[in-house]
Scaffold this motif. Structure first.
Motif, short mmCIF file in Angstrom:
data_model
loop_
_atom_site.label_atom_id
_atom_site.label_comp_id
_atom_site.label_asym_id
_atom_site.label_seq_id
_atom_site.Cartn_x
_atom_site.Cartn_y
_atom_site.Cartn_z
N GLU A 123 0.79 -1.23 0.00
CA GLU A 123 0.00 0.00 0.00
C GLU A 123 0.83 1.29 0.00
N SER A 124 1.74 1.41 0.99
CA SER A 124 2.47 2.68 1.13
C SER A 124 3.65 2.52 2.09
N TRP A 125 4.52 3.53 2.10
CA TRP A 125 5.62 3.54 3.06
C TRP A 125 5.08 3.70 4.48
N GLU A 126 4.03 4.49 4.62
CA GLU A 126 3.43 4.67 5.94
C GLU A 126 2.91 3.34 6.48
N ASP A 127 2.25 2.57 5.63
CA ASP A 127 1.74 1.27 6.04
C ASP A 127 2.88 0.33 6.40
N ALA A 128 3.97 0.37 5.64
CA ALA A 128 5.13 -0.46 5.94
C ALA A 128 5.71 -0.08 7.31
N THR A 129 5.74 1.20 7.62
CA THR A 129 6.23 1.67 8.91
C THR A 129 5.34 1.18 10.04
N LYS A 130 4.03 1.26 9.84
CA LYS A 130 3.08 0.77 10.85
C LYS A 130 3.27 -0.72 11.08
N LYS A 131 3.51 -1.46 10.01
CA LYS A 131 3.73 -2.90 10.13
C LYS A 131 5.01 -3.20 10.90
N ALA A 132 6.05 -2.41 10.68
CA ALA A 132 7.31 -2.60 11.40
C ALA A 132 7.12 -2.41 12.89
N VAL A 133 6.40 -1.36 13.26
CA VAL A 133 6.16 -1.08 14.68
C VAL A 133 5.26 -2.16 15.29
N ALA A 134 4.24 -2.57 14.57
CA ALA A 134 3.33 -3.60 15.08
C ALA A 134 4.06 -4.91 15.31
N GLU A 135 4.92 -5.28 14.38
CA GLU A 135 5.67 -6.54 14.51
C GLU A 135 6.67 -6.45 15.66
N ALA A 136 7.38 -5.32 15.76
CA ALA A 136 8.36 -5.15 16.84
C ALA A 136 7.68 -5.16 18.21
N SER A 137 6.48 -4.59 18.29
CA SER A 137 5.79 -4.50 19.59
C SER A 137 5.32 -5.85 20.10
N LYS A 138 5.38 -6.89 19.27
CA LYS A 138 5.03 -8.23 19.74
C LYS A 138 6.08 -8.77 20.71
N SER A 139 7.32 -8.33 20.54
CA SER A 139 8.38 -8.83 21.42
C SER A 139 9.11 -7.72 22.18
N VAL A 140 8.92 -6.48 21.80
CA VAL A 140 9.59 -5.35 22.44
C VAL A 140 8.55 -4.47 23.11
N LYS A 141 8.74 -4.18 24.37
CA LYS A 141 7.82 -3.32 25.12
C LYS A 141 8.43 -1.92 25.28
N ASN A 142 7.60 -0.97 25.63
CA ASN A 142 8.01 0.41 25.93
C ASN A 142 8.63 1.12 24.72
N ILE A 143 8.05 0.90 23.53
CA ILE A 143 8.54 1.60 22.34
C ILE A 143 8.25 3.08 22.49
N ARG A 144 9.27 3.89 22.25
CA ARG A 144 9.17 5.34 22.41
C ARG A 144 9.04 6.07 21.08
N SER A 145 9.79 5.60 20.05
CA SER A 145 9.77 6.32 18.78
C SER A 145 10.21 5.42 17.64
N VAL A 146 9.91 5.88 16.43
CA VAL A 146 10.36 5.18 15.23
C VAL A 146 10.93 6.24 14.28
N TYR A 147 12.07 5.92 13.69
CA TYR A 147 12.75 6.81 12.75
C TYR A 147 12.87 6.07 11.42
N VAL A 148 12.30 6.63 10.36
CA VAL A 148 12.41 6.01 9.04
C VAL A 148 13.77 6.36 8.48
#
Length: 66
Positions: A15-40
């Protein structure tokens, strides 16, 4: 004082780069807690028959280590 850690994640989307970024954060949050930020860090795309086929991102995700 907080202790922060940065990991690098690659993700893609049809779909888009934004959607790819959302997918990256969603996948990381399955095993990583306390996510503060994402930098493309990087964006790229594949092309098929003159049209964008897949959007790709390389992101850096920062989270707090407790």
């Amino acid at each position: 004082m907080a202790v922060l850690k940065v990991i690098e994640v690659l993700a893609n989307s049809d779909e888009s780069w934004e959607d790819a970024t959302k997918k990256a954060v969603a996948e990381a949050s399955k095993s990583v807690k306390n996510i503060r930020s994402v930098y493309v860090n990087e964006q790229s795309a594949t092309v098929d028959d003159g049209k964008l086929k897949e959007y790709r991102v390389n992101v850096k995700i920062t989270f707090e280590v407790k």
